[in-house]
Design a protein around this motif. Structure first.
Motif, PDB file in Angstrom:
ATOM      1  N   LEU A  32       1.356  -1.137   0.058  1.00 51.10           N
ATOM      2  CA  LEU A  32      -0.019  -0.168   0.118  1.00 51.10           C
ATOM      3  C   LEU A  32       0.731   1.384  -0.001  1.00 51.10           C
ATOM      4  O   LEU A  32       0.421   2.519  -0.652  1.00 51.10           O
ATOM      5  N   TYR A  33       1.708   1.139   0.663  1.00 46.44           N
ATOM      6  CA  TYR A  33       2.720   2.602   0.666  1.00 46.44           C
ATOM      7  C   TYR A  33       3.510   2.761  -0.565  1.00 46.44           C
ATOM      8  O   TYR A  33       3.347   3.700  -1.162  1.00 46.44           O
ATOM      9  N   ARG A  34       4.154   1.254  -1.229  1.00 44.20           N
ATOM     10  CA  ARG A  34       5.239   1.654  -2.945  1.00 44.20           C
ATOM     11  C   ARG A  34       3.586   2.380  -3.095  1.00 44.20           C
ATOM     12  O   ARG A  34       3.971   3.698  -4.539  1.00 44.20           O
ATOM     13  N   ARG A  35       2.280   1.431  -3.177  1.00 42.18           N
ATOM     14  CA  ARG A  35       1.459   2.318  -4.218  1.00 42.18           C
ATOM     15  C   ARG A  35       1.217   3.827  -4.257  1.00 42.18           C
ATOM     16  O   ARG A  35       0.463   3.900  -5.172  1.00 42.18           O
ATOM     17  N   PHE A  36       0.578   3.797  -3.246  1.00 41.02           N
ATOM     18  CA  PHE A  36      -0.182   5.307  -2.941  1.00 41.02           C
ATOM     19  C   PHE A  36       0.500   6.795  -1.902  1.00 41.02           C
ATOM     20  O   PHE A  36       0.377   7.196  -2.156  1.00 41.02           O
ATOM     21  N   ALA A  37       1.794   6.268  -1.091  1.00 40.27           N
ATOM     22  CA  ALA A  37       2.435   7.008  -0.890  1.00 40.27           C
ATOM     23  C   ALA A  37       3.808   7.590  -1.231  1.00 40.27           C
ATOM     24  O   ALA A  37       3.727   8.683  -1.572  1.00 40.27           O
ATOM     25  N   SER A  38       4.036   6.317  -1.537  1.00 41.89           N
ATOM     26  CA  SER A  38       6.024   6.513  -2.210  1.00 41.89           C
ATOM     27  C   SER A  38       5.416   7.652  -2.656  1.00 41.89           C
ATOM     28  O   SER A  38       6.821   8.507  -3.518  1.00 41.89           O
ATOM     29  N   ARG A  39       4.845   7.111  -4.294  1.00 43.67           N
ATOM     30  CA  ARG A  39       4.632   8.642  -5.337  1.00 43.67           C
ATOM     31  C   ARG A  39       3.024   9.584  -5.033  1.00 43.67           C
ATOM     32  O   ARG A  39       3.505  10.592  -6.166  1.00 43.67           O
ATOM     33  N   ALA A  40       3.069  10.010  -4.032  1.00 46.26           N
ATOM     34  CA  ALA A  40       2.284  11.326  -3.146  1.00 46.26           C
ATOM     35  C   ALA A  40       3.085  12.302  -3.801  1.00 46.26           C
ATOM     36  O   ALA A  40       4.279  12.302  -3.609  1.00 46.26           O
ATOM     37  N   LYS A  41       3.177  13.292  -5.130  1.00 45.65           N
ATOM     38  CA  LYS A  41       3.562  14.310  -5.242  1.00 45.65           C
ATOM     39  C   LYS A  41       2.874  15.747  -5.309  1.00 45.65           C
ATOM     40  O   LYS A  41       1.494  15.478  -5.912  1.00 45.65           O
ATOM     41  N   VAL A  42       3.354  16.756  -5.464  1.00 53.97           N
ATOM     42  CA  VAL A  42       2.413  17.623  -6.310  1.00 53.97           C
ATOM     43  C   VAL A  42       2.707  17.730  -7.527  1.00 53.97           C
ATOM     44  O   VAL A  42       3.740  17.833  -8.531  1.00 53.97           O
ATOM     45  N   HIS A  43       1.939  17.570  -8.503  1.00 53.67           N
ATOM     46  CA  HIS A  43       1.619  17.829  -9.436  1.00 53.67           C
ATOM     47  C   HIS A  43       1.403  19.398 -10.539  1.00 53.67           C
ATOM     48  O   HIS A  43       0.086  19.788  -9.235  1.00 53.67           O
ATOM     49  N   THR A  44       2.136  19.592 -11.377  1.00 61.44           N
ATOM     50  CA  THR A  44       2.373  21.215 -11.977  1.00 61.44           C
ATOM     51  C   THR A  44       1.708  21.251 -12.902  1.00 61.44           C
ATOM     52  O   THR A  44       1.527  22.203 -13.422  1.00 61.44           O
ATOM     53  N   ALA A  45       2.105  20.076 -14.541  1.00 66.89           N
ATOM     54  CA  ALA A  45       1.738  20.253 -15.716  1.00 66.89           C
ATOM     55  C   ALA A  45       0.036  19.174 -15.879  1.00 66.89           C
ATOM     56  O   ALA A  45      -0.670  18.761 -15.230  1.00 66.89           O
ATOM     57  N   GLY A  46      -0.723  20.622 -16.651  1.00 65.65           N
ATOM     58  CA  GLY A  46      -2.159  19.998 -16.551  1.00 65.65           C
ATOM     59  C   GLY A  46      -3.142  21.066 -16.536  1.00 65.65           C
ATOM     60  O   GLY A  46      -3.721  20.062 -16.657  1.00 65.65           O
ATOM     61  N   GLY A  47      -2.698  21.522 -15.885  1.00 62.18           N
ATOM     62  CA  GLY A  47      -3.656  22.780 -15.634  1.00 62.18           C
ATOM     63  C   GLY A  47      -4.456  22.384 -14.763  1.00 62.18           C
ATOM     64  O   GLY A  47      -4.312  21.658 -13.441  1.00 62.18           O
ATOM     65  N   ILE A  48      -6.492  21.817 -14.702  1.00 65.07           N
ATOM     66  CA  ILE A  48      -6.847  21.652 -13.560  1.00 65.07           C
ATOM     67  C   ILE A  48      -6.729  19.938 -13.569  1.00 65.07           C
ATOM     68  O   ILE A  48      -6.574  19.597 -11.959  1.00 65.07           O
ATOM     69  N   ASP A  49      -6.447  19.553 -13.990  1.00 58.54           N
ATOM     70  CA  ASP A  49      -5.973  18.065 -14.265  1.00 58.54           C
ATOM     71  C   ASP A  49      -4.455  17.428 -13.382  1.00 58.54           C
ATOM     72  O   ASP A  49      -5.133  16.975 -12.729  1.00 58.54           O
ATOM     73  N   ALA A  50      -4.085  18.625 -13.021  1.00 63.40           N
ATOM     74  CA  ALA A  50      -2.745  18.919 -12.084  1.00 63.40           C
ATOM     75  C   ALA A  50      -3.426  19.084 -11.023  1.00 63.40           C
ATOM     76  O   ALA A  50      -3.094  17.946  -9.828  1.00 63.40           O
ATOM     77  N   VAL A  51      -4.383  19.547 -10.888  1.00 65.62           N
ATOM     78  CA  VAL A  51      -5.066  19.778  -9.319  1.00 65.62           C
ATOM     79  C   VAL A  51      -5.606  18.676  -8.618  1.00 65.62           C
ATOM     80  O   VAL A  51      -5.436  18.164  -7.578  1.00 65.62           O
ATOM     81  N   LEU A  52      -6.381  18.083  -9.605  1.00 64.22           N
ATOM     82  CA  LEU A  52      -7.116  16.729  -9.066  1.00 64.22           C
ATOM     83  C   LEU A  52      -6.511  15.688  -8.679  1.00 64.22           C
ATOM     84  O   LEU A  52      -6.460  15.160  -8.154  1.00 64.22           O
ATOM     85  N   LYS A  53      -4.933  16.117  -9.990  1.00 63.21           N
ATOM     86  CA  LYS A  53      -4.068  14.453  -9.251  1.00 63.21           C
ATOM     87  C   LYS A  53      -3.296  14.805  -8.068  1.00 63.21           C
ATOM     88  O   LYS A  53      -2.972  13.705  -7.069  1.00 63.21           O
ATOM     89  N   THR A  54      -3.207  15.830  -7.842  1.00 64.30           N
ATOM     90  CA  THR A  54      -2.189  16.724  -6.226  1.00 64.30           C
ATOM     91  C   THR A  54      -3.486  16.208  -5.368  1.00 64.30           C
ATOM     92  O   THR A  54      -2.659  15.693  -4.798  1.00 64.30           O
ATOM     93  N   GLN A  56      -5.263  13.851  -5.196  1.00 61.54           N
ATOM     94  CA  GLN A  56      -6.135  12.574  -5.385  1.00 61.54           C
ATOM     95  C   GLN A  56      -4.698  12.168  -4.565  1.00 61.54           C
ATOM     96  O   GLN A  56      -5.077  10.896  -3.682  1.00 61.54           O
ATOM     97  N   ASP A  57      -3.842  12.247  -4.940  1.00 58.55           N
ATOM     98  CA  ASP A  57      -2.326  11.688  -4.341  1.00 58.55           C
ATOM     99  C   ASP A  57      -2.321  11.926  -2.691  1.00 58.55           C
ATOM    100  O   ASP A  57      -1.851  11.199  -1.870  1.00 58.55           O
ATOM    101  N   ALA A  58      -2.907  12.786  -2.898  1.00 60.39           N
ATOM    102  CA  ALA A  58      -2.856  13.320  -1.162  1.00 60.39           C
ATOM    103  C   ALA A  58      -3.500  12.470  -0.532  1.00 60.39           C
ATOM    104  O   ALA A  58      -3.237  12.269   0.849  1.00 60.39           O
ATOM    105  N   ALA A  59      -5.042  12.565  -0.040  1.00 59.98           N
ATOM    106  CA  ALA A  59      -6.096  11.590  -0.198  1.00 59.98           C
ATOM    107  C   ALA A  59      -5.162   9.912  -0.052  1.00 59.98           C
ATOM    108  O   ALA A  59      -5.849   9.577   0.943  1.00 59.98           O
TER     109      ALA A  59
END
Length: 90
Positions: A32-54, A56-59
């Protein structure tokens, strides 16, 4: 209130038993950690999609942090902020 506190302690013990004591639970937590926590980051490319991905990763990371908090409590350590909705946690 006392019943709620005993239920929280009971659940913390279950989290500890499953994710800290049982080697199978340790393997699941690592996955679970490898799949969800270790890859969490702030996405900057892609406009609103980047915000949504950020968000999602935080959740995803929030779930992992909740498991760690409960395992710690099961071990008698209360060094994390109180999980949301668990204001009277011990």
């Amino acid at each position: 209130m006392a019943d709620e506190q005993s239920e929280r302690r009971r659940l913390a013990g279950l989290y500890r038993d499953i994710f800290d004591v049982d080697v199978r639970g340790q393997a699941i937590f690592e996955d679970l950690y490898r799949r969800f926590a270790s890859r969490a980051k702030v996405h900057t490319a892609g406009g609103i999609d980047a915000v949504l991905k950020t968000y999602q990763d935080a959740a995803h990371r929030e779930v992992i942090e909740y498991i760690v908090t409960m395992v710690n409590r099961g071990n008698g350590v209360n060094d994390s902020p109180t999980p949301e909705g668990d204001d009277d946690a011990t």
